[in-house]
Design a protein around this motif. Sequence first.
Motif, short mmCIF file in Angstrom:
data_model
loop_
_atom_site.label_atom_id
_atom_site.label_comp_id
_atom_site.label_asym_id
_atom_site.label_seq_id
_atom_site.Cartn_x
_atom_site.Cartn_y
_atom_site.Cartn_z
N VAL A 98 0.83 -1.20 0.00
CA VAL A 98 0.00 0.00 0.00
C VAL A 98 0.86 1.24 0.00
O VAL A 98 1.90 1.31 0.67
CB VAL A 98 -0.93 0.00 1.24
N HIS A 99 0.43 2.27 -0.76
CA HIS A 99 1.10 3.56 -0.80
C HIS A 99 0.58 4.44 0.33
O HIS A 99 -0.61 4.66 0.46
CB HIS A 99 0.84 4.24 -2.15
N ASP A 100 1.50 4.94 1.18
CA ASP A 100 1.17 5.81 2.31
C ASP A 100 1.95 7.11 2.11
O ASP A 100 3.10 7.23 2.50
CB ASP A 100 1.56 5.12 3.61
N ALA B 69 6.13 -1.80 -8.93
CA ALA B 69 6.03 -3.19 -9.39
C ALA B 69 5.02 -3.99 -8.57
O ALA B 69 4.36 -4.89 -9.09
CB ALA B 69 7.39 -3.85 -9.32
N THR B 70 4.86 -3.66 -7.29
CA THR B 70 3.96 -4.43 -6.44
C THR B 70 2.81 -3.60 -5.85
O THR B 70 1.81 -4.18 -5.43
CB THR B 70 4.72 -5.08 -5.26
#
Length: 88
Positions: free
Chosen positions: A51-53, A74-75
């Motif tokens: 997850v991007h935070d 990539a993930t």
Amino acid sequence: MAEATERNARKVRQGVVVSIAGNKSIVVKISERKRHPKYGKMVNSSKKLHVHDEENTAGLGDTVKVMECRPLSATKRWRLTEIVERAK
């Protein structure tokens, strides 16, 4: 005809932060408990999401809500929307 908002609705999941090792990145574990279709026994299953935070606000053990988004690496395919509960 179905509305575009319903058809293209983004998935929202809730889980627990299990890793905050990366910069602006967290790993969230989504746990699910459902009945086995044939045998009827309750089965636990889990999945880890990258997850991007953006603000590095989430901490280890926090319960968070995440939303599906475009590929950010990539993930990473999810972004943090809110922190439901802080870890004690």
